[in-house]
Design a protein around this motif. Structure first.
Motif, PDB file in Angstrom:
ATOM      1  N   ASN A  81      -0.741  16.941  -6.888  1.00 42.89           N
ATOM      2  CA  ASN A  81      -1.996  16.216  -7.065  1.00 42.89           C
ATOM      3  C   ASN A  81      -1.792  14.794  -6.577  1.00 42.89           C
ATOM      4  O   ASN A  81      -0.702  14.446  -6.107  1.00 42.89           O
ATOM      5  N   TYR A  82      -2.815  13.961  -6.687  1.00 42.81           N
ATOM      6  CA  TYR A  82      -2.721  12.584  -6.184  1.00 42.81           C
ATOM      7  C   TYR A  82      -1.607  11.796  -6.864  1.00 42.81           C
ATOM      8  O   TYR A  82      -1.006  10.890  -6.277  1.00 42.81           O
ATOM      9  N   HIS A  83      -1.322  12.119  -8.127  1.00 39.55           N
ATOM     10  CA  HIS A  83      -0.364  11.377  -8.937  1.00 39.55           C
ATOM     11  C   HIS A  83       1.081  11.785  -8.654  1.00 39.55           C
ATOM     12  O   HIS A  83       1.971  10.929  -8.582  1.00 39.55           O
ATOM     13  N   ASP A  84       1.295  13.072  -8.479  1.00 46.49           N
ATOM     14  CA  ASP A  84       2.657  13.601  -8.338  1.00 46.49           C
ATOM     15  C   ASP A  84       3.057  13.596  -6.870  1.00 46.49           C
ATOM     16  O   ASP A  84       3.017  14.614  -6.171  1.00 46.49           O
ATOM     17  N   ALA A  85       3.465  12.433  -6.400  1.00 47.00           N
ATOM     18  CA  ALA A  85       3.671  12.184  -4.972  1.00 47.00           C
ATOM     19  C   ALA A  85       4.867  12.956  -4.409  1.00 47.00           C
ATOM     20  O   ALA A  85       5.876  13.168  -5.082  1.00 47.00           O
ATOM     21  N   ASN A  86       4.746  13.311  -3.135  1.00 46.93           N
ATOM     22  CA  ASN A  86       5.822  14.022  -2.451  1.00 46.93           C
ATOM     23  C   ASN A  86       6.514  13.201  -1.372  1.00 46.93           C
ATOM     24  O   ASN A  86       7.482  13.670  -0.768  1.00 46.93           O
ATOM     25  N   TYR A  87       6.047  11.978  -1.131  1.00 51.97           N
ATOM     26  CA  TYR A  87       6.664  11.132  -0.108  1.00 51.97           C
ATOM     27  C   TYR A  87       6.910   9.713  -0.622  1.00 51.97           C
ATOM     28  O   TYR A  87       6.158   9.195  -1.450  1.00 51.97           O
ATOM     29  N   LEU A  88       7.943   9.088  -0.070  1.00 55.76           N
ATOM     30  CA  LEU A  88       8.098   7.631  -0.091  1.00 55.76           C
ATOM     31  C   LEU A  88       7.902   7.184   1.345  1.00 55.76           C
ATOM     32  O   LEU A  88       8.624   7.641   2.247  1.00 55.76           O
ATOM     33  N   THR A  89       6.920   6.312   1.581  1.00 57.09           N
ATOM     34  CA  THR A  89       6.614   5.894   2.948  1.00 57.09           C
ATOM     35  C   THR A  89       6.681   4.379   3.096  1.00 57.09           C
ATOM     36  O   THR A  89       6.446   3.630   2.153  1.00 57.09           O
ATOM     37  N   PHE A  90       6.993   3.951   4.318  1.00 54.19           N
ATOM     38  CA  PHE A  90       7.101   2.532   4.660  1.00 54.19           C
ATOM     39  C   PHE A  90       5.975   2.151   5.613  1.00 54.19           C
ATOM     40  O   PHE A  90       5.614   2.913   6.514  1.00 54.19           O
ATOM     41  N   HIS A  91       5.441   0.933   5.425  1.00 57.69           N
ATOM     42  CA  HIS A  91       4.304   0.476   6.223  1.00 57.69           C
ATOM     43  C   HIS A  91       4.443  -1.018   6.538  1.00 57.69           C
ATOM     44  O   HIS A  91       5.095  -1.759   5.798  1.00 57.69           O
ATOM     45  N   ARG A  92       3.763  -1.433   7.591  1.00 55.07           N
ATOM     46  CA  ARG A  92       3.753  -2.851   7.984  1.00 55.07           C
ATOM     47  C   ARG A  92       2.318  -3.285   8.271  1.00 55.07           C
ATOM     48  O   ARG A  92       1.589  -2.606   9.008  1.00 55.07           O
ATOM     49  N   VAL A  93       1.923  -4.414   7.681  1.00 55.26           N
ATOM     50  CA  VAL A  93       0.635  -5.039   7.978  1.00 55.26           C
ATOM     51  C   VAL A  93       0.922  -6.227   8.888  1.00 55.26           C
ATOM     52  O   VAL A  93       1.473  -7.243   8.451  1.00 55.26           O
ATOM     53  N   LYS A  94       0.576  -6.110  10.145  1.00 49.95           N
ATOM     54  CA  LYS A  94       0.895  -7.154  11.108  1.00 49.95           C
ATOM     55  C   LYS A  94      -0.077  -8.324  11.004  1.00 49.95           C
ATOM     56  O   LYS A  94      -1.281  -8.126  10.831  1.00 49.95           O
ATOM     57  N   LYS A  95       0.468  -9.528  11.082  1.00 47.97           N
ATOM     58  CA  LYS A  95      -0.315 -10.766  11.088  1.00 47.97           C
ATOM     59  C   LYS A  95      -1.348 -10.762   9.956  1.00 47.97           C
ATOM     60  O   LYS A  95      -2.545 -10.961  10.176  1.00 47.97           O
ATOM     61  N   PHE A  96      -0.856 -10.566   8.741  1.00 49.47           N
ATOM     62  CA  PHE A  96      -1.755 -10.404   7.595  1.00 49.47           C
ATOM     63  C   PHE A  96      -2.633 -11.621   7.351  1.00 49.47           C
ATOM     64  O   PHE A  96      -3.746 -11.496   6.835  1.00 49.47           O
ATOM     65  N   ARG A  97      -2.166 -12.809   7.698  1.00 47.42           N
ATOM     66  CA  ARG A  97      -2.955 -14.016   7.442  1.00 47.42           C
ATOM     67  C   ARG A  97      -4.205 -14.075   8.307  1.00 47.42           C
ATOM     68  O   ARG A  97      -5.130 -14.842   8.013  1.00 47.42           O
ATOM     69  N   ARG A  98      -4.252 -13.306   9.376  1.00 42.49           N
ATOM     70  CA  ARG A  98      -5.409 -13.302  10.272  1.00 42.49           C
ATOM     71  C   ARG A  98      -6.478 -12.307   9.835  1.00 42.49           C
ATOM     72  O   ARG A  98      -7.535 -12.224  10.457  1.00 42.49           O
ATOM     73  N   THR A  99      -6.180 -11.525   8.806  1.00 39.33           N
ATOM     74  CA  THR A  99      -7.192 -10.580   8.344  1.00 39.33           C
ATOM     75  C   THR A  99      -8.353 -11.342   7.715  1.00 39.33           C
ATOM     76  O   THR A  99      -8.182 -12.374   7.075  1.00 39.33           O
ATOM     77  N   LYS A 100      -9.554 -10.812   7.917  1.00 44.78           N
ATOM     78  CA  LYS A 100     -10.761 -11.512   7.512  1.00 44.78           C
ATOM     79  C   LYS A 100     -10.978 -11.440   6.001  1.00 44.78           C
ATOM     80  O   LYS A 100     -10.873 -10.388   5.412  1.00 44.78           O
ATOM     81  N   ASN A 101     -11.280 -12.586   5.396  1.00 41.68           N
ATOM     82  CA  ASN A 101     -11.577 -12.620   3.973  1.00 41.68           C
ATOM     83  C   ASN A 101     -12.893 -11.913   3.674  1.00 41.68           C
ATOM     84  O   ASN A 101     -13.882 -12.096   4.365  1.00 41.68           O
ATOM     85  N   ASN A 102     -12.870 -11.095   2.614  1.00 43.01           N
ATOM     86  CA  ASN A 102     -14.085 -10.463   2.113  1.00 43.01           C
ATOM     87  C   ASN A 102     -14.828  -9.654   3.187  1.00 43.01           C
ATOM     88  O   ASN A 102     -16.005  -9.867   3.446  1.00 43.01           O
TER      89      ASN A 102
END
Length: 398
Positions: A374-395
């Motif tokens: 189910n959504y809670h009982d996870a089967n993966y550990l995954t890695f992610h990157r948010v590039k240039k996060f400060r440039r993301t638009k507020n709201n």
């Protein structure tokens, strides 16, 4: 003929194994991010408590524990440690810790630490590694990492350096497990940075704030998984996930910690704030360059807003930021799957990495066996990157 039959059976076996491995490999390529670890639902051991930190030499270290019907979290929990030498592109399992649960990784004075509980609702323990996670100290007594005996609860939430001390929020489980968050008393612990962090006498425990059924007009279900956060006035706060039966609304609670590290206070009239993703675990960190607080958490899209149990909606992950810890903007939707029952990106732990944010997720997603339980009982550990996060638009949603 007998030899031919054996050879044929062996060949079929190789084909089936190859086919299964290929199917699993194909399924894994569809999982968002980079897969660090995988534990299928059939194993009875699910992936929990993801944590990540960046070593002084630039290596990434990640961890997770196991829980489930075939896990050992109720007696002596297991945590696995992983290392990446190439900024998260490839990962290697480097260590197993017996007796570590609900834990976060952090670095102090070039040494790596992990802090959490010994088991589910177990003793509070801390371990140290001087070889970048390959080996770990054993918390045998109050001088070697056994910080407090009893029933404690926590998650991979941040440690914060402030006024020469290291701070961490935890919860004391004062009642039976069946009461879950209602039994959690919130508190913070702190110790001088220059002290021996494995010695319990180095640590100061604040007073505890107990559950109060009258909060939120009687809709308060408890608080948990607190974040140690310093506001812009230099005050230490404990910002917690809030369980509530208020339909469609999510909150966080802000507890204030006194300058002497020993007292905590909460005002139910002003202490609850509207917080997107507040009914699930989150981690808050401050970025000096943008002068904003940031978090990666579970957003609830409008099409799922009628689900009463907001804590179960974990199919959408978003990047948030705030100037004052009170008003939060949704900067970017990071991950999303239309299914809420068997898909989840949750319990995110993350770090600033120059212009980027890197994070690890307890991910419930499709695989060759039919996906997560189910959504809670996870089967993966995954890695992610948010590039240039400060440039993301507020709201972005306004």
């Amino acid at each position: 003929m007998k030899q031919i039959a054996i050879l044929l059976f062996f060949s079929i076996g190789i084909f089936l194994v190859s086919k299964t491995s290929s199917a699993q490999s194909n399924a894994a390529t569809k999982v968002p991010g980079i897969v660090i670890d995988y534990s299928p639902a059939s194993s009875g051991k699910y992936i929990g408590s993801p944590s990540i930190c960046i070593l002084p030499n630039g290596d990434y270290i990640a961890s997770h524990d196991f829980f489930g019907p075939k896990g050992s979290e109720r007696t002596r929990a297991i945590t696995w440690i992983f290392s990446s030498h190439d900024k998260g592109k490839n990962w290697k399992h480097i260590a197993e810790i017996n007796g570590q649960f609900w834990s976060n990784l952090f670095v102090v004075k070039n040494d790596l630490y992990i802090l959490g509980t010994y088991k589910e609702y177990g003793n509070l323990v801390i371990r140290k590694s001087t070889d970048n996670g390959l080996s770990w100290s054993e918390p045998e007594n109050n001088q070697t990492g056994l910080l407090r005996e009893g029933r404690y609860h926590t998650a991979p939430t941040p440690t914060v350096l402030h006024n020469g001390r290291i701070w961490r929020s935890i919860e004391h489980a004062t009642g039976p497990s069946s009461q879950w968050a209602r039994s959690f008393a919130a508190l913070t612990i702190s110790a001088p940075i220059e002290s021996d962090l494995l010695n319990t006498t180095s640590w100061t425990f604040s007073s505890e704030k107990l559950f109060d059924s009258t909060y939120l007009n009687g809709q308060f279900g408890g608080w948990l998984e607190g974040n140690a956060v310093v506001d812009k006035k230099g005050n230490m706060l404990d910002i917690l996930r809030v369980a509530t039966s208020t339909e469609g609304k999510e909150y966080a609670a802000i507890i204030h910690v006194s300058p002497n590290e020993k007292e905590s206070s909460f005002n139910p009239e002003t202490g609850f704030i509207s917080f997107p993703g507040g009914s699930k675990k989150f981690s808050i960190r401050y970025d000096k360059k943008s002068d904003r607080y940031w978090t990666v958490g579970n957003y609830i899209p409008k099409e799922y807003s009628d689900i009463k149990n907001t804590g179960s909606v974990r199919n959408t992950l978003a990047l948030y930021s705030s100037k004052d810890l009170i008003a939060w903007d949704v900067n970017k939707i990071l991950l999303q799957n239309p299914d809420v029952k068997k898909h989840g990106f949750q319990y995110i732990d993350w770090q600033f990495a120059g212009k980027d944010i890197v994070f690890v997720s307890r991910t419930a997603f499709d695989d060759a066996e039919g996906g997560a339980r189910n959504y809670h009982d996870a089967n993966y550990l995954t890695f992610h990157r948010v590039k240039k996060f400060r440039r993301t638009k507020n709201n972005i949603l306004n």
